[in-house]
Motif scaffolding. Sequence first.
Motif, PDB file in Angstrom:
ATOM      1  N   LEU A 121       0.817  -1.212   0.000  1.00  0.00           N
ATOM      2  CA  LEU A 121       0.000   0.000   0.000  1.00  0.00           C
ATOM      3  C   LEU A 121       0.852   1.263   0.000  1.00  0.00           C
ATOM      4  N   GLU A 125      -3.399   5.082   1.891  1.00  0.00           N
ATOM      5  CA  GLU A 125      -4.309   3.933   2.017  1.00  0.00           C
ATOM      6  C   GLU A 125      -4.012   3.161   3.300  1.00  0.00           C
ATOM      7  N   ARG A 128      -5.554   5.119   6.061  1.00  0.00           N
ATOM      8  CA  ARG A 128      -7.020   5.013   6.024  1.00  0.00           C
ATOM      9  C   ARG A 128      -7.481   3.697   6.636  1.00  0.00           C
ATOM     10  N   ARG A 129      -6.802   2.606   6.311  1.00  0.00           N
ATOM     11  CA  ARG A 129      -7.182   1.295   6.843  1.00  0.00           C
ATOM     12  C   ARG A 129      -6.943   1.210   8.352  1.00  0.00           C
ATOM     13  N   ALA A 132      -9.562   3.070  10.257  1.00  0.00           N
ATOM     14  CA  ALA A 132     -10.887   2.459  10.177  1.00  0.00           C
ATOM     15  C   ALA A 132     -11.029   1.262  11.102  1.00  0.00           C
ATOM     16  N   GLN A 133      -9.912   0.821  11.692  1.00  0.00           N
ATOM     17  CA  GLN A 133      -9.951  -0.340  12.582  1.00  0.00           C
ATOM     18  C   GLN A 133     -10.566   0.020  13.935  1.00  0.00           C
ATOM     19  N   ASP A 137     -10.493  -5.312  16.173  1.00  0.00           N
ATOM     20  CA  ASP A 137      -9.924  -5.816  14.916  1.00  0.00           C
ATOM     21  C   ASP A 137      -8.468  -6.219  15.090  1.00  0.00           C
ATOM     22  N   ASN A 139      -4.771  -6.246  13.693  1.00  0.00           N
ATOM     23  CA  ASN A 139      -4.006  -5.399  12.781  1.00  0.00           C
ATOM     24  C   ASN A 139      -2.877  -6.210  12.165  1.00  0.00           C
ATOM     25  N   ILE A 141      -1.235  -4.874   9.325  1.00  0.00           N
ATOM     26  CA  ILE A 141      -0.425  -3.941   8.540  1.00  0.00           C
ATOM     27  C   ILE A 141       0.938  -3.753   9.196  1.00  0.00           C
ATOM     28  N   ASP A 159      -0.048  -5.098   3.847  1.00  0.00           N
ATOM     29  CA  ASP A 159      -1.265  -5.491   4.574  1.00  0.00           C
ATOM     30  C   ASP A 159      -1.774  -6.840   4.068  1.00  0.00           C
ATOM     31  N   THR A 161      -4.241  -8.537   5.412  1.00  0.00           N
ATOM     32  CA  THR A 161      -5.564  -8.771   6.006  1.00  0.00           C
ATOM     33  C   THR A 161      -6.476  -9.540   5.052  1.00  0.00           C
ATOM     34  N   TYR A 162      -6.507  -9.125   3.792  1.00  0.00           N
ATOM     35  CA  TYR A 162      -7.429  -9.724   2.814  1.00  0.00           C
ATOM     36  C   TYR A 162      -6.710 -10.638   1.823  1.00  0.00           C
TER      37      TYR A 162
END
Length: 261
Positions: A121, A125, A128-129, A132-133, A137, A139, A141, A159, A161-162
């Motif tokens: 990233l 971005e 931002r992520r 938003a946590q 959540d 982490n 990242i 990141d 995460t996904y």
Amino acid sequence: QYSPDSVAGADGDIDPTEITFPGCACLTSSCVASTCSCLCRGGSYSSLCLRPAEEEEGYARPVFECNAMCQCGESCQNRVVQRGLQFRLEVFKTEKKGWGVRTLQFIAKGRFVCEYAGEVLGFNEARRRIQAQTSKDSNYIIVVREHVHSGQVMETFVDPTYIGNVGRFLNHSCEPNLVMVPVRVDSMVPKLALFAATDISAGEELSYDYSGRFHNFPIPKREQKPSEDEKRDERLRKPCYCGARTCASFLPWDSSLFSTP
């Protein structure tokens, strides 16, 4: 979504798969430092093991592997991290730390174990992520900062995460058996490679220090005077369950992505 290698993040700012380095012109099966352009800073590996940094230098030399444009063969000794996972690892449920990773076979000191792969990233971005946590959540990242001799700091945000690989399940330890090293293959976007910092027995849990402080000495207690910001941050920090003799009680914390510039 499982991916063995890092991919471009949702913001599309950085493509880690883009080939931007020129290749070496070596026509031998394995490059040597005296003639290979990829090894002009010196060789980083010996028999597949990462060579330790020279103590008198006080810093780590950058690691560059031969790449897709090189004339040397796949058997070149300067191709290690790009070959990917070579050991049998197992994701398992720990008692207090959620998921963890252990090795099913012996790993010698210096061997490459796995990459910490995910979406690469840009700063905006990543921030931002992070913002938003919620406190519930997880982490994933990671921010890797490389300090260059000119005083410049290069930052890499990954990141998983996904989209990621087995590296996302590795736990923190204040006395880890892995160390993270940025390794560059095809471009300036580094692979976040985890190497064995010591001999690791079969069945042992794998861990690294999330702060990157593997070779740093702890600050003497008398010099630790927490500021008001640090006191506030401590209330947000998560407890560490690594069980090490020198455990810091909390997981490493970096508040830079939480504050607006």
